[in-house]
Design an enzyme around this catalytic site. Structure first.
Site, PDB file in Angstrom:
ATOM      1  N   ASP A 128       1.650   8.462   7.236  1.00 19.31           N
ATOM      2  CA  ASP A 128       2.541   7.535   6.513  1.00 19.31           C
ATOM      3  C   ASP A 128       2.536   7.917   5.029  1.00 19.31           C
ATOM      4  O   ASP A 128       3.431   8.613   4.549  1.00 19.31           O
ATOM      5  CB  ASP A 128       2.056   6.094   6.754  1.00 19.31           C
ATOM      6  CG  ASP A 128       2.756   5.060   5.897  1.00 19.31           C
ATOM      7  OD1 ASP A 128       3.765   5.384   5.249  1.00 19.31           O
ATOM      8  OD2 ASP A 128       2.288   3.890   5.859  1.00 19.31           O
TER       9      ASP A 128
ATOM     10  N   HIS B 288       8.732  -1.284   9.252  1.00 22.69           N
ATOM     11  CA  HIS B 288       9.008  -2.283   8.202  1.00 22.69           C
ATOM     12  C   HIS B 288       8.089  -2.007   7.009  1.00 22.69           C
ATOM     13  O   HIS B 288       7.314  -1.051   7.015  1.00 22.69           O
ATOM     14  CB  HIS B 288       8.737  -3.691   8.760  1.00 22.69           C
ATOM     15  CG  HIS B 288       7.281  -3.931   9.055  1.00 22.69           C
ATOM     16  ND1 HIS B 288       6.712  -5.181   9.120  1.00 22.69           N
ATOM     17  CD2 HIS B 288       6.256  -3.062   9.298  1.00 22.69           C
ATOM     18  CE1 HIS B 288       5.426  -5.068   9.380  1.00 22.69           C
ATOM     19  NE2 HIS B 288       5.125  -3.811   9.501  1.00 22.69           N
ATOM     20  N   ARG B 289       8.123  -2.884   5.991  1.00 24.14           N
ATOM     21  CA  ARG B 289       7.147  -2.880   4.906  1.00 24.14           C
ATOM     22  C   ARG B 289       6.432  -4.223   4.918  1.00 24.14           C
ATOM     23  O   ARG B 289       6.897  -5.186   5.526  1.00 24.14           O
ATOM     24  CB  ARG B 289       7.819  -2.688   3.533  1.00 24.14           C
ATOM     25  CG  ARG B 289       8.569  -1.401   3.338  1.00 24.14           C
ATOM     26  CD  ARG B 289       7.776  -0.144   3.647  1.00 24.14           C
ATOM     27  NE  ARG B 289       6.568   0.027   2.884  1.00 24.14           N
ATOM     28  CZ  ARG B 289       6.351   0.972   1.983  1.00 24.14           C
ATOM     29  NH1 ARG B 289       7.318   1.833   1.696  1.00 24.14           N
ATOM     30  NH2 ARG B 289       5.184   1.108   1.380  1.00 24.14           N
ATOM     31  N   SER B 290       5.315  -4.305   4.211  1.00 18.86           N
ATOM     32  CA  SER B 290       4.591  -5.590   4.199  1.00 18.86           C
ATOM     33  C   SER B 290       5.395  -6.670   3.484  1.00 18.86           C
ATOM     34  O   SER B 290       5.307  -7.837   3.815  1.00 18.86           O
ATOM     35  CB  SER B 290       3.208  -5.408   3.573  1.00 18.86           C
ATOM     36  OG  SER B 290       3.321  -4.798   2.304  1.00 18.86           O
TER      37      SER B 290
ATOM     38  N   LYS C 279       7.279  -0.452  14.298  1.00 15.76           N
ATOM     39  CA  LYS C 279       6.175  -1.243  13.758  1.00 15.76           C
ATOM     40  C   LYS C 279       6.820  -2.317  12.894  1.00 15.76           C
ATOM     41  O   LYS C 279       7.464  -2.013  11.900  1.00 15.76           O
ATOM     42  CB  LYS C 279       5.323  -0.287  12.928  1.00 15.76           C
ATOM     43  CG  LYS C 279       4.073  -0.831  12.375  1.00 15.76           C
ATOM     44  CD  LYS C 279       3.238   0.299  11.777  1.00 15.76           C
ATOM     45  CE  LYS C 279       3.168   0.124  10.275  1.00 15.76           C
ATOM     46  NZ  LYS C 279       1.964   0.696   9.663  1.00 15.76           N
TER      47      LYS C 279
ATOM     48  N   GLN D  10      -6.429  -1.757   7.270  1.00 12.26           N
ATOM     49  CA  GLN D  10      -5.288  -2.638   7.004  1.00 12.26           C
ATOM     50  C   GLN D  10      -4.654  -3.270   8.253  1.00 12.26           C
ATOM     51  O   GLN D  10      -4.271  -4.421   8.225  1.00 12.26           O
ATOM     52  CB  GLN D  10      -4.231  -1.807   6.250  1.00 12.26           C
ATOM     53  CG  GLN D  10      -3.001  -2.531   5.809  1.00 12.26           C
ATOM     54  CD  GLN D  10      -2.095  -1.608   5.001  1.00 12.26           C
ATOM     55  OE1 GLN D  10      -2.343  -1.331   3.846  1.00 12.26           O
ATOM     56  NE2 GLN D  10      -1.034  -1.111   5.616  1.00 12.26           N
ATOM     57  N   GLU D  11      -4.522  -2.486   9.333  1.00 18.25           N
ATOM     58  CA  GLU D  11      -3.747  -2.991  10.463  1.00 18.25           C
ATOM     59  C   GLU D  11      -4.396  -2.673  11.804  1.00 18.25           C
ATOM     60  O   GLU D  11      -4.712  -1.523  12.095  1.00 18.25           O
ATOM     61  CB  GLU D  11      -2.328  -2.382  10.450  1.00 18.25           C
ATOM     62  CG  GLU D  11      -1.621  -2.658   9.140  1.00 18.25           C
ATOM     63  CD  GLU D  11      -0.252  -1.991   9.014  1.00 18.25           C
ATOM     64  OE1 GLU D  11       0.318  -1.581  10.047  1.00 18.25           O
ATOM     65  OE2 GLU D  11       0.231  -1.881   7.879  1.00 18.25           O
TER      66      GLU D  11
ATOM     67  N   GLU E  88       1.520  -9.582   7.028  1.00 21.94           N
ATOM     68  CA  GLU E  88       2.406  -9.176   8.120  1.00 21.94           C
ATOM     69  C   GLU E  88       2.283 -10.097   9.325  1.00 21.94           C
ATOM     70  O   GLU E  88       2.675  -9.742  10.439  1.00 21.94           O
ATOM     71  CB  GLU E  88       2.135  -7.719   8.504  1.00 21.94           C
ATOM     72  CG  GLU E  88       2.487  -6.766   7.357  1.00 21.94           C
ATOM     73  CD  GLU E  88       2.439  -5.302   7.727  1.00 21.94           C
ATOM     74  OE1 GLU E  88       1.971  -4.961   8.836  1.00 21.94           O
ATOM     75  OE2 GLU E  88       2.883  -4.482   6.905  1.00 21.94           O
TER      76      GLU E  88
ATOM     77  N   LYS F  37       9.899   5.130   7.085  1.00 21.33           N
ATOM     78  CA  LYS F  37      10.266   3.921   6.334  1.00 21.33           C
ATOM     79  C   LYS F  37      11.434   4.276   5.412  1.00 21.33           C
ATOM     80  O   LYS F  37      11.257   5.040   4.451  1.00 21.33           O
ATOM     81  CB  LYS F  37       9.095   3.482   5.453  1.00 21.33           C
ATOM     82  CG  LYS F  37       7.880   2.940   6.196  1.00 21.33           C
ATOM     83  CD  LYS F  37       6.698   2.870   5.237  1.00 21.33           C
ATOM     84  CE  LYS F  37       5.551   2.038   5.773  1.00 21.33           C
ATOM     85  NZ  LYS F  37       4.319   2.253   4.970  1.00 21.33           N
TER      86      LYS F  37
ATOM     87  N   ASP G 250      -3.827   1.215  11.772  1.00 22.38           N
ATOM     88  CA  ASP G 250      -3.414   1.830  10.506  1.00 22.38           C
ATOM     89  C   ASP G 250      -4.457   1.454   9.458  1.00 22.38           C
ATOM     90  O   ASP G 250      -4.331   0.437   8.786  1.00 22.38           O
ATOM     91  CB  ASP G 250      -2.026   1.344  10.063  1.00 22.38           C
ATOM     92  CG  ASP G 250      -1.632   1.926   8.705  1.00 22.38           C
ATOM     93  OD1 ASP G 250      -2.372   2.787   8.188  1.00 22.38           O
ATOM     94  OD2 ASP G 250      -0.590   1.513   8.163  1.00 22.38           O
TER      95      ASP G 250
ATOM     96  N   HIS H  34      -3.624  -6.121   2.509  1.00 21.58           N
ATOM     97  CA  HIS H  34      -2.724  -7.151   3.033  1.00 21.58           C
ATOM     98  C   HIS H  34      -3.412  -8.491   3.282  1.00 21.58           C
ATOM     99  O   HIS H  34      -2.779  -9.434   3.747  1.00 21.58           O
ATOM    100  CB  HIS H  34      -2.072  -6.687   4.342  1.00 21.58           C
ATOM    101  CG  HIS H  34      -1.085  -5.572   4.148  1.00 21.58           C
ATOM    102  ND1 HIS H  34      -0.541  -4.872   5.189  1.00 21.58           N
ATOM    103  CD2 HIS H  34      -0.536  -5.043   3.022  1.00 21.58           C
ATOM    104  CE1 HIS H  34       0.297  -3.955   4.730  1.00 21.58           C
ATOM    105  NE2 HIS H  34       0.309  -4.035   3.412  1.00 21.58           N
TER     106      HIS H  34
ATOM    107  N   SER I  93       0.880  -1.184   0.000  1.00 19.41           N
ATOM    108  CA  SER I  93       0.000   0.000   0.000  1.00 19.41           C
ATOM    109  C   SER I  93       0.910   1.224   0.000  1.00 19.41           C
ATOM    110  O   SER I  93       1.029   1.954   0.964  1.00 19.41           O
ATOM    111  CB  SER I  93      -0.956  -0.020   1.196  1.00 19.41           C
ATOM    112  OG  SER I  93      -0.303   0.194   2.411  1.00 19.41           O
TER     113      SER I  93
ATOM    114  N   GLU J 220      -2.819   5.717  12.447  1.00 22.24           N
ATOM    115  CA  GLU J 220      -1.969   6.097  11.306  1.00 22.24           C
ATOM    116  C   GLU J 220      -2.825   6.078  10.044  1.00 22.24           C
ATOM    117  O   GLU J 220      -3.651   5.179   9.874  1.00 22.24           O
ATOM    118  CB  GLU J 220      -0.845   5.047  11.215  1.00 22.24           C
ATOM    119  CG  GLU J 220      -0.005   5.078   9.967  1.00 22.24           C
ATOM    120  CD  GLU J 220       0.914   3.842   9.903  1.00 22.24           C
ATOM    121  OE1 GLU J 220       1.222   3.242  10.951  1.00 22.24           O
ATOM    122  OE2 GLU J 220       1.305   3.471   8.787  1.00 22.24           O
TER     123      GLU J 220
HETATM  124  P1  PGA Z   1       3.009  -1.437   2.996  1.00 20.19           P
HETATM  125  O1  PGA Z   1       2.085  -1.155   4.246  1.00 20.19           O
HETATM  126  O2  PGA Z   1       4.352  -1.822   3.468  1.00 20.19           O
HETATM  127  O3  PGA Z   1       2.272  -2.522   2.254  1.00 20.19           O
HETATM  128  O4  PGA Z   1       3.023  -0.157   2.179  1.00 20.19           O
HETATM  129  C1  PGA Z   1       2.581  -0.698   5.455  1.00 20.19           C
HETATM  130  C2  PGA Z   1       1.873   0.536   5.932  1.00 20.19           C
HETATM  131  O5  PGA Z   1       0.936   1.049   5.284  1.00 20.19           O
HETATM  132  O6  PGA Z   1       2.241   1.047   6.988  1.00 20.19           O
HETATM  133 ZN    ZN Z   2       0.769   2.789   6.949  1.00 19.49          ZN
END
Ligand code: PGA
Ligand code: ZN
Length: 433
Positions: A317, A370-372, A393, A167-168, A209, A342, A246, A159, A46, A290
């Site tokens: 983000d 991190h990243r996914s 994270k 997403q999270e 994740e 990131k 998030d 994800h 994302s 987030e």
């Molecule tokens: P991504 O997602 O690593 O798939 O971009 C992580 C986030 O949105 O924080």
């Molecule tokens: Zn994010």
């Protein structure tokens, strides 16, 4: 050239796989003293619109076009000749040289993946040459703060193939006495959550994740499940283990508003989403949100932060993409009160540090992330301690590429011994619940 100074003598790169089975880059930097350092580059799903460009081969006959052979060739053919002979401790100069070699605003010529891989491997080589662990080399003598982990235990959005738009859903075990205890709180809650899902005959399959990815009646049901799991683990929601979200709202932002298509909840305006979050903050021990709104919704974000920012941490983000240009605007407009960090969104270690410094000057908090799509590389663990951001994270306490970061932090805490610091940035969370 000073006597006895280690010099970069070789740089190469190869295509490896990330945790989703997509190609990514691994870079090796060798010094003339025999030191050899390796770094692997993560990859998001994302992604923010303005992120530095990850170079993909676009050759449909290999990995669906996602190969990174061209990026690898840029490392060996363009970057290596320019960097060989240099002192690896001159990180800022090396990073700026690569930015100049690339010559674009978004690192699209050489590839942000190529540049970041070299940048991280150079830092590691310099740390080894200095005889220091990476966190001590990058952070200096003051680097001793372990971050509070944000552990993503329910995955949705892009994800996971389930009914969750957001997403999270993360555990924040901030009430622990040490990082090691925080990891235990997180892992025990994760296992309690698994038991609850099984009892309710919900699937315990996991998302990108490492968090569970059940289809639930609505997004809020994930919050109720998490609170139940914290209690079932014998922990106190809020005081010991809080919750961070998030939603990654850019991924469901449409022309007409925010389209909650996966759960079937229809379209919401920025104000309606903010109201939804406000209700959740009343009912659940949420300490951080987030990307509650999309990356182009600057005005919505400003109002969202005005409404919620006194109560919780509001993290940007996609809207900032670890870029000082966007963070500066966010500071001026009070868009959020914190930023996600990131390294691969911006593409060099030096620029990542600059983003953190800018946040600090504004009194903002930072969450290293991190990243996914990840690898076993643990650079961000050392980096979070080096920068003393106090938050990281890195996914669920499950899947090798996620626990690698937590395990590295356990190692760092042990190494620091009595000098290690672990403290919650969310001291008031427990009082509300
Ligand atoms: P991504 O997602 O690593 O798939 O971009 C992580 C986030 O949105 O924080
Ligand atoms: Zn994010």
């Amino acid at each position: 050239m000073g006597a006895g100074v280690a010099r970069i003598s070789a740089i190469d790169a190869m295509e490896i796989l990330d945790s989703r089975g997509n190609p990514t880059l691994r870079v090796r930097v060798g010094l003339d003293t025999g030191v050899l350092a390796v770094a692997s580059v993560p990859s998001g799903a994302s992604t923010g619109e303005h992120e530095a460009r990850e170079l993909r081969d676009e050759d449909a006959s290999r990995f669906g076009g996602k190969g990174v052979r061209n990026a690898a060739a840029h490392v060996t053919d363009v970057i290596a000749p320019a960097l060989c002979g240099r002192d690896p401790r001159r990180q800022a100069e090396i990073d700026h040289l690569m930015i100049e070699l690339d010559g674009t605003g978004d690192k699209s010529r050489l590839g942000a993946n190529a540049i970041l891989g070299v940048s991280m491997a150079v830092a590691r080589a310099a740390a080894q040459a200095s005889g220091l662990p990476l966190y001590a080399y990058l952070g200096g003598p003051g680097a001793r703060r372990l971050p509070v982990p944000m552990m993503n235990v329910v995955n949705g959005g892009v994800h996971a193939d389930n009914s969750l738009d957001f997403q999270e859903f993360m555990l924040v075990p901030h009430g622990a006495a040490s990082f090691a205890e925080a990891v235990r709180y997180g892992a025990e809650t994760y296992h309690a959550l698994r038991r609850i899902l099984k009892e309710q005959r919900l699937p315990t399959a996991i998302g990108d994740e490492g968090g569970f990815a059940p289809s639930l009646p609505d997004n809020e049901a994930a919050l109720a499940l998490i609170v139940e799991a914290i209690r079932a683990a014998g922990l106190e929601p809020g005081r010991q283990v809080a919750i961070a979200l998030d939603p990654a709202a850019s991924s469901f932002a449409a022309e007409s508003g925010y389209l909650l298509a996966k759960s079937g909840a229809g379209t919401k305006t920025s104000e309606q989403l903010t109201q939804l979050y406000a209700g959740w903050i009343d009912a659940y021990p949420i300490v951080s949100i987030e990307d509650g709104l999309g990356e182009n919704d600057w005005e919505g974000f400003r109002r969202h932060t005005a409404a919620l920012g006194e109560r919780i941490q509001i993290v940007g983000d996609d809207i900032y993409v670890t870029n000082t240009r966007f963070i500066a605007r966010g500071i001026a407009e009070r868009t959020t009160n914190a930023a996600l960090i990131k390294p691969n969104q911006i593409g060099t270690v030096t620029e990542t540090i600059e983003a953190i410094e800018l946040c600090r000057q504004a009194g903002w908090r930072c969450v290293v992330s991190h990243r996914s799509g990840e690898t076993d590389d643990t650079f961000i663990a050392d980096f979070a301690v080096a920068m003393g951001t106090g938050q990281i994270k890195a996914g669920a306490p499950c899947r090798g590429e996620r626990v690698a970061k937590y395990n590295r932090l356990l190692e760092i805490e042990r190494e620091l011994g009595g000098a290690a610091v672990f403290s919650s940035p969310f001291a008031t969370a427990g009082q509300r619940q």
